[in-house]
Design an enzyme around this catalytic site. Structure first.
Site, mmCIF file in Angstrom:
data_model
loop_
_atom_site.group_PDB
_atom_site.id
_atom_site.type_symbol
_atom_site.label_atom_id
_atom_site.label_comp_id
_atom_site.label_asym_id
_atom_site.label_seq_id
_atom_site.Cartn_x
_atom_site.Cartn_y
_atom_site.Cartn_z
ATOM 1 N N ARG A 85 68.831 89.658 31.677
ATOM 2 C CA ARG A 85 69.371 88.582 30.439
ATOM 3 C C ARG A 85 69.795 89.807 29.294
ATOM 4 O O ARG A 85 69.067 91.067 28.979
ATOM 5 C CB ARG A 85 67.549 88.089 29.808
ATOM 6 C CG ARG A 85 68.448 86.894 28.767
ATOM 7 C CD ARG A 85 66.735 86.037 28.456
ATOM 8 N NE ARG A 85 66.925 85.470 29.100
ATOM 9 C CZ ARG A 85 65.700 84.470 28.673
ATOM 10 N NH1 ARG A 85 64.995 84.365 27.862
ATOM 11 N NH2 ARG A 85 65.497 83.449 29.826
ATOM 12 N N SER A 187 68.030 80.804 28.075
ATOM 13 C CA SER A 187 66.778 79.963 27.486
ATOM 14 C C SER A 187 67.104 79.609 26.024
ATOM 15 O O SER A 187 67.876 79.121 25.746
ATOM 16 C CB SER A 187 66.246 80.621 28.120
ATOM 17 O OG SER A 187 65.176 79.427 27.687
ATOM 18 N N ASP A 344 63.631 73.581 24.629
ATOM 19 C CA ASP A 344 64.933 74.705 24.384
ATOM 20 C C ASP A 344 66.211 73.940 24.537
ATOM 21 O O ASP A 344 65.767 72.761 25.740
ATOM 22 C CB ASP A 344 63.761 75.949 24.245
ATOM 23 C CG ASP A 344 63.628 75.716 25.967
ATOM 24 O OD1 ASP A 344 64.054 75.182 26.632
ATOM 25 O OD2 ASP A 344 63.941 76.880 25.981
ATOM 26 N N ASP A 346 67.716 75.315 27.221
ATOM 27 C CA ASP A 346 67.628 75.151 28.730
ATOM 28 C C ASP A 346 66.426 73.934 29.445
ATOM 29 O O ASP A 346 66.626 73.813 30.480
ATOM 30 C CB ASP A 346 67.429 76.568 30.011
ATOM 31 C CG ASP A 346 66.498 76.946 29.312
ATOM 32 O OD1 ASP A 346 65.477 76.648 28.514
ATOM 33 O OD2 ASP A 346 65.920 77.804 30.244
ATOM 34 N N ASP A 348 63.408 74.130 29.397
ATOM 35 C CA ASP A 348 62.519 74.388 30.814
ATOM 36 C C ASP A 348 60.671 74.599 29.346
ATOM 37 O O ASP A 348 59.634 75.423 30.025
ATOM 38 C CB ASP A 348 62.395 75.887 30.730
ATOM 39 C CG ASP A 348 62.309 77.232 30.513
ATOM 40 O OD1 ASP A 348 63.104 76.955 28.909
ATOM 41 O OD2 ASP A 348 62.202 78.339 30.984
ATOM 42 N N ARG A 349 61.378 74.573 28.368
ATOM 43 C CA ARG A 349 59.893 74.779 27.152
ATOM 44 C C ARG A 349 59.344 73.664 26.143
ATOM 45 O O ARG A 349 60.954 73.145 26.284
ATOM 46 C CB ARG A 349 60.192 75.989 26.412
ATOM 47 C CG ARG A 349 60.217 77.504 27.334
ATOM 48 C CD ARG A 349 60.753 78.084 25.779
ATOM 49 N NE ARG A 349 60.265 79.833 26.636
ATOM 50 C CZ ARG A 349 59.825 80.602 26.983
ATOM 51 N NH1 ARG A 349 59.010 80.616 26.299
ATOM 52 N NH2 ARG A 349 60.126 81.899 27.016
ATOM 53 N N GLU A 509 51.931 79.283 29.122
ATOM 54 C CA GLU A 509 51.766 79.946 28.991
ATOM 55 C C GLU A 509 52.563 80.422 28.014
ATOM 56 O O GLU A 509 52.589 78.789 27.164
ATOM 57 C CB GLU A 509 52.806 80.347 29.765
ATOM 58 C CG GLU A 509 54.320 80.095 29.481
ATOM 59 C CD GLU A 509 55.522 81.315 29.567
ATOM 60 O OE1 GLU A 509 55.216 82.707 30.430
ATOM 61 O OE2 GLU A 509 56.669 80.890 29.783
ATOM 62 N N SER A 511 53.549 80.541 25.160
ATOM 63 C CA SER A 511 54.727 80.204 24.925
ATOM 64 C C SER A 511 55.530 78.862 25.038
ATOM 65 O O SER A 511 56.517 78.724 25.628
ATOM 66 C CB SER A 511 55.896 81.363 25.156
ATOM 67 O OG SER A 511 56.089 81.583 26.546
ATOM 68 N N LYS A 523 58.577 76.772 34.831
ATOM 69 C CA LYS A 523 57.858 75.612 33.378
ATOM 70 C C LYS A 523 58.932 75.011 33.204
ATOM 71 O O LYS A 523 60.122 74.720 33.791
ATOM 72 C CB LYS A 523 57.546 76.562 32.273
ATOM 73 C CG LYS A 523 58.536 77.370 32.183
ATOM 74 C CD LYS A 523 58.128 78.280 30.989
ATOM 75 C CE LYS A 523 59.946 79.463 30.886
ATOM 76 N NZ LYS A 523 59.670 80.201 31.459
#
Length: 697
Positions: A85, A187, A344, A346, A348-349, A509, A511, A523
């Site tokens: 990244r 992300s 978010d 992408d 995944d959160r 996690e 975050s 996630k």
């Protein structure tokens, strides 16, 4: 960005991309005075076929911007907690056409050595909607270049025809039996960034030793193999390319339905829910899963469609709380909605906010949502187990009755036959058969019981997250484990546990990364959004809010108060100096003895493989890249300082826990935690002296 949604509700392919032309021969180069840097400049201009990123390096060279050239060309990308990244743009340590081709060549070489049937299984490639217009660098373009590398080596490529959530890539790897997966995404990072995440054949992200071996292969394969690697049209015409979008989406909906426990109640729920996709990929996928659950949602129209500029938020990270959730909360107020969910970019959160009776919004932390989701998954698992046991008992009773009736009929028939046949011989045969059947049934029952006894139920989290799952598991007789920070460690542990026949109920996690069940070893904000919505609807039916249920969880398992924060540092040398000081705080090899006037009982330093709690002073967690030091204080606070694996941040995590079943003074615990947190940041990190930047939104 245009809306490419089609009649099936899924995003449709975007416009075709043009293959970059063959680069001109490098003109006579000006020297920088640094032979190593001159060589890097020469290689870049020789290898890069993107005229826009070539021009960036050429301009820097013409303007004698040696320090900027060195910052772009003097190092290479490396794997962090979320793959490769970096900012988009020209340079060997940036995300661009050339570095994605190099990374894909290195990944191919490693796979060809490890996966014998690579050319039968192929790879999965997905992407989000990020784009840097000044370099013509988009996730879509980079995904096609990655595909071209594999296709040039006759490896089948399952390339999604349009953008997808990050968890769809590892999910597709498992469902399609692929050798690996690649997701082009950054992300929740700033809009300038992009990334290259790699998933192994079982689904989770690669970690040691695969990440190091892939990097070594990348270094060995830096020069693009051929013009085919730059051919953006190769994936459009190659018979080895397939589009898994529709099939994977249907597989996903089928599997995610197993996380839905109260669909009939959902269909009649009056709870109003607002969803924001933060200008990312989430809208159509979250909406589709809500339909599977029998739920409905109200989208934030201004944030519903993908836009790489993220124009309505200061940063595209819902974890930052109220400042970035302001628009979604405003929409919820106008729609009289009680719940806000934000995925978010992408997807995944997941961030969650709830309106209290006074009209104020409570934004839950990742640790708080984990307490609720852990409780929810356990509640429904127990209910499902009870129903399963009842069904087994009913079947056993029915089978017993059937066997009794069958034996009675058999005896009558045997008596009739005994009149004409040798009675002694028939009785001997019947007894032998009965004993054989009984032994077979007994063995089958024993094996079933053994498997049930052997299977354990786990909850997983990272070592910097709240210990609330540990408290739940301890009280409820479940298994609990911690991993290093980063969901890649959780994902790999999930696969190990499933392979051993165990069940993973919930993982997270702090975050705001959650995984309900073991749907995918990553996630997943899409499934988590639907699960949270169903949980809130269920509680609403019970006249309870999420906040009220969270209080009940803490009353049962103990109050857990946590704080997280971070400081920004763009200078790696400064970061190293800060952590070196902590390791030699009061002389060589000595860590701090106290924090906020409270004695430090134990220290764990992952980077140094040190843990004072262990008899041999060796850490039980594996050594990883970056810095991470944890302190256990006499007042019960556990605090960690670590470097981020995806951003230029030093993060702080702290928690203090009350006793289960006892009333805890929340204000006192929070005051104790605040004191320690402030001391950690001020005394240990020295932000003014080290020119660290605080949160600014």
């Amino acid at each position: 960005m245009e809306d490419h949604s089609g009649t099936n509700g899924l995003p449709q392919p975007g416009p075709e991309l043009r293959t970059p032309p063959t680069p001109p021969s490098p003109r006579s180069l000006r020297g920088t005075g640094d032979p190593q840097l001159d060589r890097a400049v020469e290689l870049w201009l020789r290898w890069d076929r993107n005229p826009l990123t070539r021009a960036q390096i050429q301009t820097l060279l013409d303007q004698d911007q040696v320090s900027e050239l060195r910052s772009r060309l003097g190092s290479r990308l490396s794997f962090g907690t979320a793959g490769l990244r970096a900012p988009m743009g020209a340079g060997f340590n940036r995300i661009n056409d050339l570095t994605v081709i190099q990374s894909s060549q290195g990944l191919y070489m490693h796979l060809s050595r490890c996966v014998l049937d690579l050319q039968q299984r192929g790879v999965v490639i997905g992407y989000d909607t990020r784009e840097q217009r000044e370099t013509d660098c988009s996730s879509h373009r980079l995904a096609r270049l990655a595909a071209a590398v594999f296709l040039s080596r006759d490896v089948p490529v399952h390339l999604f025809s349009s953008y997808v959530p990050t968890p769809y890539v590892p999910f597709a790897v498992v469902k399609l039996g692929a050798a690996a997966g690649v997701m082009i995404t950054a992300s929740h990072n700033p809009k300038e960034d992009n990334g290259y995440k790699v998933y192994w054949s079982a689904g989770p992200q690669i970690c040691s030793p695969h990440d190091r071996q892939v990097l070594q292969c990348i270094r060995e394969q830096e020069r693009p193999w051929s013009a085919s690697c730059w051919n953006l049209q190769l994936s459009a015409h190659s018979p080895l390319r397939t589009d898994p979008l529709q099939a994977v989406h249907e597989y996903y909906k089928t599997d995610v339905s197993r996380l839905c426990f109260h669909r009939s109640l959902n269909l009649s729920s009056p709870l109003r829910i607002v969803h924001s996709s933060f200008h990312g990929v989430g809208h159509v996928f979250v909406q589709s899963v809500f339909e599977v659950f029998g739920l409905s949602m109200i989208p934030v129209q201004e944030q519903k469609d993908p836009d790489p500029d993220f124009p309505t938020v200061s940063v595209p990270n819902p974890e930052e709380g109220a400042p970035v959730l302001a628009l979604a909360l405003s929409v919820a107020d106008s729609e009289d909605a009680q719940l806000v969910l934000a995925t978010d970019p992408d997807a995944d959160r997941l961030a969650v906010a709830e309106k209290d009776p006074s009209g104020q919004w409570r934004i839950f932390s990742g640790n708080e949502m984990a307490a609720l989701l852990g409780w929810w998954m356990l509640l429904n698992y127990r209910k499902t187990q009870d129903r399963t046991q009842d069904q087994i008992q009913d079947r056993t009773q029915d089978q017993t009755q059937d066997r009794t009736q069958d034996r009675t009929q058999d005896r009558i028939q045997d008596q009739i036959q005994d009149r004409t046949q040798d009675q002694t011989q028939d009785r001997t045969q019947d007894r032998t058969q009965d004993r054989t059947q009984d032994r077979t049934q007994d063995r089958t029952q024993d094996r079933t019981q053994d498997r049930t006894q052997e299977q354990k139920v786990f909850m997983l989290t990272t070592t910097v997250s709240s210990k609330i799952l540990q408290s739940i598991c301890s009280k409820e007789g479940l298994c609990y484990e911690e991993t290093l920070p980063g969901f890649k460690w959780i994902g790999n542990r999930i696969q190990e546990l499933l392979k051993s026949g165990h069940k993973v109920l919930f993982s997270f996690e702090e975050s705001i990364g959650f995984l309900c069940g073991s749907l995918v070893p990553e996630k997943d904000g899409v499934s988590a959004a639907a699960v949270v919505a169903e949980m809130a609807s269920f509680l609403h039916h019970q006249n309870l809010s999420l906040s009220q249920q969270l209080q009940k969880v803490y009353e049962t398992y103990g109050l857990h108060v946590s704080r997280t924060s971070y400081l920004i540092c763009h200078d790696p040398l400064t970061v190293n100096r800060i952590f070196s000081r902590l390791r030699d705080f009061q002389g060589s090899g000595t860590y701090p003895k106290s924090c906020a006037s409270c004695r430090i009982l134990h220290v764990r330093d992952i980077g140094a493989n040190y843990d004072s709690r262990q008899s041999d002073n060796t850490s039980l967690l594996p050594v990883s890249g970056g810095h991470m030091i944890t302190f256990w204080l006499e007042n019960g606070v556990t605090a960690t300082l670590r470097t981020s694996g995806t951003e230029p941040k030093i993060k702080m995590y702290a928690e203090i826990c009350g006793e289960a079943g006892r009333h805890s003074d929340a204000s006192a615990l929070e005051a104790e935690l605040l004191s320690v947190s402030a001391s950690l940041l001020d005394e240990f990190l020295e932000p003014e002296k080290n020119h660290l930047i605080g949160r600014s939104l």
